[in-house]
Design a protein around this motif. Structure first.
Motif, PDB file in Angstrom:
ATOM      1  N   UNK A   1      38.741  94.726  36.528  1.00  0.00           N
ATOM      2  CA  UNK A   1      39.743  93.745  36.951  1.00  0.00           C
ATOM      3  C   UNK A   1      40.704  93.475  35.784  1.00  0.00           C
ATOM      4  N   UNK A   2      41.998  93.614  36.030  1.00  0.00           N
ATOM      5  CA  UNK A   2      42.982  93.443  34.962  1.00  0.00           C
ATOM      6  C   UNK A   2      43.478  91.996  34.930  1.00  0.00           C
ATOM      7  N   UNK A   3      42.724  91.137  34.262  1.00  0.00           N
ATOM      8  CA  UNK A   3      43.093  89.723  34.175  1.00  0.00           C
ATOM      9  C   UNK A   3      44.379  89.526  33.378  1.00  0.00           C
ATOM     10  N   UNK A   4      44.545  90.339  32.342  1.00  0.00           N
ATOM     11  CA  UNK A   4      45.717  90.205  31.480  1.00  0.00           C
ATOM     12  C   UNK A   4      47.005  90.484  32.245  1.00  0.00           C
ATOM     13  N   UNK A   5      46.979  91.468  33.127  1.00  0.00           N
ATOM     14  CA  UNK A   5      48.168  91.779  33.928  1.00  0.00           C
ATOM     15  C   UNK A   5      48.557  90.575  34.794  1.00  0.00           C
ATOM     16  N   UNK A   6      47.566  89.957  35.410  1.00  0.00           N
ATOM     17  CA  UNK A   6      47.831  88.783  36.243  1.00  0.00           C
ATOM     18  C   UNK A   6      48.390  87.636  35.405  1.00  0.00           C
ATOM     19  N   UNK A   7      47.759  87.379  34.255  1.00  0.00           N
ATOM     20  CA  UNK A   7      48.191  86.283  33.394  1.00  0.00           C
ATOM     21  C   UNK A   7      49.601  86.522  32.861  1.00  0.00           C
ATOM     22  N   UNK A   8      49.902  87.753  32.468  1.00  0.00           N
ATOM     23  CA  UNK A   8      51.233  88.049  31.926  1.00  0.00           C
ATOM     24  C   UNK A   8      52.319  87.883  32.978  1.00  0.00           C
ATOM     25  N   UNK A  51      49.909  90.264  40.601  1.00  0.00           N
ATOM     26  CA  UNK A  51      49.054  91.457  40.529  1.00  0.00           C
ATOM     27  C   UNK A  51      47.577  91.092  40.543  1.00  0.00           C
ATOM     28  N   UNK A  52      46.809  91.802  41.353  1.00  0.00           N
ATOM     29  CA  UNK A  52      45.338  91.699  41.436  1.00  0.00           C
ATOM     30  C   UNK A  52      44.831  90.476  42.189  1.00  0.00           C
ATOM     31  N   UNK A  53      45.726  89.536  42.566  1.00  0.00           N
ATOM     32  CA  UNK A  53      45.256  88.338  43.251  1.00  0.00           C
ATOM     33  C   UNK A  53      44.890  88.662  44.698  1.00  0.00           C
ATOM     34  N   UNK A  54      43.721  88.190  45.164  1.00  0.00           N
ATOM     35  CA  UNK A  54      43.396  88.302  46.590  1.00  0.00           C
ATOM     36  C   UNK A  54      44.301  87.381  47.409  1.00  0.00           C
ATOM     37  N   UNK A  55      44.111  87.395  48.725  1.00  0.00           N
ATOM     38  CA  UNK A  55      44.870  86.532  49.625  1.00  0.00           C
ATOM     39  C   UNK A  55      43.924  85.539  50.284  1.00  0.00           C
ATOM     40  N   UNK A  96      40.886  83.740  39.296  1.00  0.00           N
ATOM     41  CA  UNK A  96      41.832  82.742  38.762  1.00  0.00           C
ATOM     42  C   UNK A  96      41.332  82.017  37.525  1.00  0.00           C
ATOM     43  N   UNK A  97      40.040  81.721  37.453  1.00  0.00           N
ATOM     44  CA  UNK A  97      39.525  80.967  36.307  1.00  0.00           C
ATOM     45  C   UNK A  97      39.651  81.770  35.011  1.00  0.00           C
ATOM     46  N   UNK A  98      39.439  83.060  35.082  1.00  0.00           N
ATOM     47  CA  UNK A  98      39.611  83.886  33.873  1.00  0.00           C
ATOM     48  C   UNK A  98      41.094  84.027  33.533  1.00  0.00           C
ATOM     49  N   UNK A  99      41.937  84.076  34.546  1.00  0.00           N
ATOM     50  CA  UNK A  99      43.381  84.085  34.299  1.00  0.00           C
ATOM     51  C   UNK A  99      43.806  82.754  33.678  1.00  0.00           C
ATOM     52  N   UNK A 100      43.239  81.648  34.165  1.00  0.00           N
ATOM     53  CA  UNK A 100      43.541  80.347  33.570  1.00  0.00           C
ATOM     54  C   UNK A 100      43.215  80.348  32.073  1.00  0.00           C
ATOM     55  N   UNK A 101      42.067  80.908  31.727  1.00  0.00           N
ATOM     56  CA  UNK A 101      41.663  80.940  30.322  1.00  0.00           C
ATOM     57  C   UNK A 101      42.694  81.697  29.485  1.00  0.00           C
ATOM     58  N   UNK A 102      43.181  82.816  30.019  1.00  0.00           N
ATOM     59  CA  UNK A 102      44.189  83.600  29.292  1.00  0.00           C
ATOM     60  C   UNK A 102      45.525  82.869  29.208  1.00  0.00           C
ATOM     61  N   UNK A 103      45.771  81.975  30.148  1.00  0.00           N
ATOM     62  CA  UNK A 103      47.015  81.190  30.136  1.00  0.00           C
ATOM     63  C   UNK A 103      46.916  79.978  29.207  1.00  0.00           C
ATOM     64  N   UNK A 104      45.735  79.744  28.648  1.00  0.00           N
ATOM     65  CA  UNK A 104      45.569  78.616  27.733  1.00  0.00           C
ATOM     66  C   UNK A 104      45.174  77.319  28.409  1.00  0.00           C
ATOM     67  N   UNK A 105      44.706  77.397  29.664  1.00  0.00           N
ATOM     68  CA  UNK A 105      44.274  76.197  30.375  1.00  0.00           C
ATOM     69  C   UNK A 105      43.038  75.616  29.684  1.00  0.00           C
ATOM     70  N   UNK A 106      43.061  74.308  29.430  1.00  0.00           N
ATOM     71  CA  UNK A 106      41.944  73.636  28.770  1.00  0.00           C
ATOM     72  C   UNK A 106      41.115  72.794  29.728  1.00  0.00           C
ATOM     73  N   UNK A 107      41.750  72.347  30.826  1.00  0.00           N
ATOM     74  CA  UNK A 107      41.091  71.447  31.769  1.00  0.00           C
ATOM     75  C   UNK A 107      41.301  71.945  33.183  1.00  0.00           C
ATOM     76  N   UNK A 108      40.229  71.942  33.978  1.00  0.00           N
ATOM     77  CA  UNK A 108      40.299  72.381  35.369  1.00  0.00           C
ATOM     78  C   UNK A 108      39.791  71.266  36.273  1.00  0.00           C
TER      79      UNK A 108
END
Length: 272
Positions: A1-8, A51-55, A96-108
């Protein structure tokens, strides 16, 4: 799974819109997507564009990522989530949670529509999730993703005590009554039988549903602080009372609670 592509992709859309990167993310459950209407100056990104997000295919899940201002903070809100019962893998459910981490999210902040298994609970109650019991596959099964977190993450405080204290304080200010309880997660998509409802309460559960726990496990694996809330949309039933569970009714009940939950979430975010 390409989390970085989604986050970028998300980072680029936020940058092009002239926004700061958010540090708070919100996941909105069944019928609770109306909270997104309160986000100011929103950037709306359909999941189909990422990219890579389900529906999202579940009732009451619009399938948009919304970035904007809520509680004087820059937030990122998921208007609908992904469920294991939709046929997605646990890796897709928690992408999404791993993408959040790459985006710098601190609180969910996670929310869901839930059925009460505690007989004291009523439809319309708001329950702060203090802990969970998991009957779903653990999303961390398989090779550990060392770049996100440790092999054996601690779940002693899956739901932040600090954030629960803030929520209680803000609820008092707003005159909102809150329940505090344990959320039991099952796969669905069938609603629970009366025997299952009774079992869930016997083992310590107060409300049950078909989501949230995999997302929380992965968020905590990534070091993200989590606050969880269930909107009680239906009650445990027994064969003798003639009550049946209905997905459309669950969404309608959740819609009725949206304004109250939004007020609380807004104040909680503002206090961070």
């Amino acid at each position: 799974m390409n989390y970085t592509e989604s986050a970028n992709y998300i980072k680029d859309r936020i940058w092009r819109f002239g926004m700061a990167q958010p540090q708070v993310a919100v996941v909105l459950g069944s019928g609770l997507g109306k909270l997104a209407d309160y986000i100011k100056q929103p950037l709306i990104i359909p999941y189909s564009d990422i990219p890579n997000f389900p529906q999202s295919t579940a009732i009451g899940h619009k399938g948009n990522l919304i970035v904007g201002t809520l509680g004087d903070k820059q937030v990122l809100a998921m208007q609908g989530r992904f469920h294991y019962y939709e046929g997605y893998t646990m890796e897709q459910v928690t992408l999404p949670e791993r993408v959040f981490a790459l985006l710098g999210i601190k609180t969910l902040l996670v929310s869901n529509a839930a059925g009460a298994v505690n007989p004291d609970y009523k439809v319309g109650d708001l329950m702060v999730i203090t802990d969970h019991i998991n009957f779903m596959p653990n999303p961390l099964i398989g090779p550990n993703k060392d770049e996100f977190g440790p092999r054996f993450p601690d779940m002693t405080e899956a739901y932040s005590r600090r954030l629960r204290i803030i929520a209680d304080r803000e609820a008092t200010t707003l005159g909102i009554s809150l329940r505090h309880g344990v959320y039991v997660a099952g796969t669905g998509p069938t609603y629970e039988t009366p025997a299952e409802y009774r079992m869930y309460h016997t083992i310590g559960g107060d409300a049950c549903g078909m989501s949230t726990v995999p997302e929380v496990i992965v968020a905590r694996h990534c070091g993200i602080e989590v606050f969880g809330m269930s909107v009680i949309t239906n009650q445990a039933n027994d064969l003798k009372d003639g009550v049946v569970n209905d997905g459309d009714d669950v969404v309608q009940q959740a819609n009725r609670a949206t304004d109250t939950m939004t007020a609380l979430f807004t104040n909680l975010i503002s206090s961070l």
